[in-house]
Design a protein around this motif. Structure first.
Motif, short mmCIF file in Angstrom:
data_model
loop_
_atom_site.label_atom_id
_atom_site.label_comp_id
_atom_site.label_asym_id
_atom_site.label_seq_id
_atom_site.Cartn_x
_atom_site.Cartn_y
_atom_site.Cartn_z
N ALA A 140 0.83 -1.21 0.00
CA ALA A 140 0.00 0.00 0.00
C ALA A 140 0.86 1.25 0.00
O ALA A 140 1.87 1.33 0.70
N LYS A 141 0.42 2.24 -0.77
CA LYS A 141 1.14 3.51 -0.88
C LYS A 141 0.37 4.69 -0.29
O LYS A 141 0.97 5.62 0.25
N ASP A 142 -0.96 4.64 -0.38
CA ASP A 142 -1.75 5.79 0.05
C ASP A 142 -2.71 5.47 1.19
O ASP A 142 -2.70 6.14 2.21
N HIS A 143 -3.57 4.45 1.02
CA HIS A 143 -4.55 4.17 2.06
C HIS A 143 -4.89 2.69 2.11
O HIS A 143 -4.78 1.97 1.12
N VAL A 172 0.98 5.96 5.41
CA VAL A 172 -0.21 5.43 4.75
C VAL A 172 -1.42 5.66 5.66
O VAL A 172 -1.34 5.39 6.87
N VAL A 226 -7.35 -1.45 -0.87
CA VAL A 226 -5.99 -0.91 -0.77
C VAL A 226 -5.74 0.03 -1.95
O VAL A 226 -5.81 -0.39 -3.12
N ASP A 227 -5.49 1.29 -1.63
CA ASP A 227 -5.17 2.32 -2.63
C ASP A 227 -6.25 2.48 -3.70
O ASP A 227 -5.99 3.04 -4.77
N ARG A 229 -7.33 0.37 -5.62
CA ARG A 229 -7.01 -0.44 -6.79
C ARG A 229 -7.23 -1.93 -6.56
O ARG A 229 -7.55 -2.66 -7.49
N GLN A 268 -15.06 0.42 -2.56
CA GLN A 268 -14.62 1.65 -1.89
C GLN A 268 -15.81 2.48 -1.44
O GLN A 268 -15.85 2.98 -0.30
N TYR A 288 -9.39 8.48 -3.92
CA TYR A 288 -9.90 7.18 -3.49
C TYR A 288 -10.47 6.37 -4.66
O TYR A 288 -10.86 5.22 -4.48
#
Length: 478
Positions: A140-143, A172, A226-227, A229, A268, A288
């Motif tokens: 994970a890079k963002d959330h 994160v 996750v992210d 994606r 999401q 998001y």
């Protein structure tokens, strides 16, 4: 003293008359109404307490307002991506009447858009599931968004929480949402997690059970995003038993699903809506909902249903699925407490010559639901439905396969609670390759099961019949 007891008796009688009138005038399913009235008549005080705890209905209008706000907030992004709900999208499912009918119902009943740019991976049992989860979280890079019905503070739960803490320290954003009733052990760690930067929340926490109208409305969803994606959903909660580590329970058979592509947008949306319901935080924006890469051509609908749905949602969806299939209906469910319409649909399908097979628990994790499920077996066997008990361990997978064309994986059991009380989520995927992949597991589970024969089942002792009938009587309360 006699006046005192007479007064108490009168007050009790008036309360029972009032509650009985309320139950009667709610115009619910007749079986549930009769059950509550019988309990209230046989056990006045206990029945009243049980009704206050589990029987009251929360009106849908009160539950749906957050849902509508969230849908409006995300609509602009969906329009830009050309993946908003649209009747024209139904044409993508091909010429199959079943596919068109089911996808149209999901669109209108559950507001579930049909997306094409998707790929999925079936994760059989805990080892594969948690390996994939750890890998996604690690990258994970963002959330990271997690939503679970049960999240134990045990070995596997601790490993995940430790990883989430580390990812939070790396910058994160981590949000963890758990059901507010069954996760008190995790709540003890909420303070520690918050201090480490992990955001936490409990869905409809119960502080004063007798005063809460929402005690019986539980968030049964299992969602990981996750992210924006990669997404996950299915039957597994977080706990050592889901890795077959609990010696008392033994082997645990379950199914999870990894999704990539446009369908993750709707996972999401469900998570952010549920988070908003609990925290009133208005989280939105393209961050998001990142633009998906070209991943595949897997037609997918994400159906999020619950007591906030305008219609019967999952009950209607399952009914249409059962009545639209033309060749095969394969079902795996740990808890099987159908309504009369679903029973009729299954019996009619079998009598019409369809291959209808259901795998139920042979090793129960909840005895009452186990015996209630068995009360439906004889009449289904008589119609030609083939029923199996899974004997290798505890069956917890929630899977349905129709005509080797449609595969359904999610959190939804084939029972009254999932149909009317729980907040649930399921993925409907219209692809024969995906359906065949689920069938591989289904056939393996058949080999690990014992088929129930009608003539032998009819010879079961009276004590078993009493257990089944008693459990079925109380099934509206389960």
């Amino acid at each position: 003293m006699s006046i005192f007891f007479a007064t108490i008796s009168l007050i009790t009688l008036l309360q029972l008359v009032f509650l009985g009138s309320v139950i009667f005038l709610e115009n619910r399913d007749p079986t549930r109404t009769i059950t509550w009235l019988l309990i209230l008549g046989a056990l006045p005080v206990l029945g009243a307490l049980l009704y206050l705890l589990f029987g009251r209905v929360v009106r849908k209008r009160r539950l749906s307002r957050h849902k509508q706000v969230r849908l409006e907030q995300t609509e602009e992004i969906m329009v830009d991506r050309q993946i908003r709900p649209s009747a024209e999208d139904v044409d993508q499912v091909g010429d199959s009447p079943m596919n068109k009918k089911l996808s149209r119902l999901l669109l209108n009943d559950a507001n579930a858009p049909l997306t094409l740019n998707n790929r999925s991976e079936v994760l059989t049992n805990g080892k594969k599931t948690f390996r994939a989860l750890f890998s996604a979280i690690e990258n994970a890079k963002d959330h990271i968004h997690l939503e679970y019905y049960i999240f134990h503070n045990d070995a596997i739960g601790g490993d995940i929480l430790n990883l989430l803490v580390r990812k939070a320290s790396e910058g994160v954003t981590v949000r963890v949402l758990v059901d507010g009733l069954g996760n008190r052990s995790l709540e003890k760690r909420f303070g520690e997690l918050r201090r480490a930067g992990v955001e936490t929340a409990g869905f409809y926490p119960v502080r004063f059970p007798f005063l809460s109208k929402r005690l019986n409305l539980r968030n049964h969803r299992k969602i990981v995003v996750v992210d924006g994606r990669v997404g996950f959903l299915g039957g597994l909660n977080v706990g050592d038993e889901y890795l077959s580590r609990n010696k008392k329970i033994g082997f645990w058979r379950d199914t999870f699903l990894k999704l990539e592509g446009d369908s993750v947008n709707f996972l999401q949306t469900v998570f952010l809506n549920d988070w908003n319901v609990v925290t009133e935080e208005d989280i939105k924006g393209p961050l998001y909902y990142p633009q998906s890469l070209q991943l595949g051509c897997q037609l997918t609908q994400i159906a999020a249903t619950g007591p906030d749905s305008d219609w019967g949602s999952m009950l209607q969806i399952f009914f249409v699925a059962l009545t639209s299939a033309e060749k095969t209906i394969y079902i795996e469910t740990p808890y099987f407490i159908p309504d009369e319409g679903s029973v009729m649909a299954l019996k009619t399908a079998a009598l019409s010559g369809l291959d209808v097979r259901i795998i139920l628990q042979g090793v129960p994790d909840h005895k009452l639901t186990y015996w209630a499920s068995h009360s439906y077996i004889e009449e289904l066997l008589e119609s030609g439905v083939r029923i199996y008990r899974y004997t290798k361990g505890v069956l917890h997978a929630k899977v349905m396969i129709l005509d080797s064309e449609i595969g359904v994986v999610g959190s939804t059991n084939f029972d009254i609670r999932s149909f009317s009380l729980n907040f649930e989520i399921s993925a409907f995927i219209y692809e024969s390759a995906f359906a065949h992949r689920l069938e591989q597991d289904f056939y393996q589970d058949l080999s690990d099961s014992q088929e129930i024969e009608l003539e032998e089942y009819k010879l079961r002792p009276l004590s078993i019949r009493i257990k089944e009938s008693s459990a079925r009587l109380f099934s509206p309360l389960l």
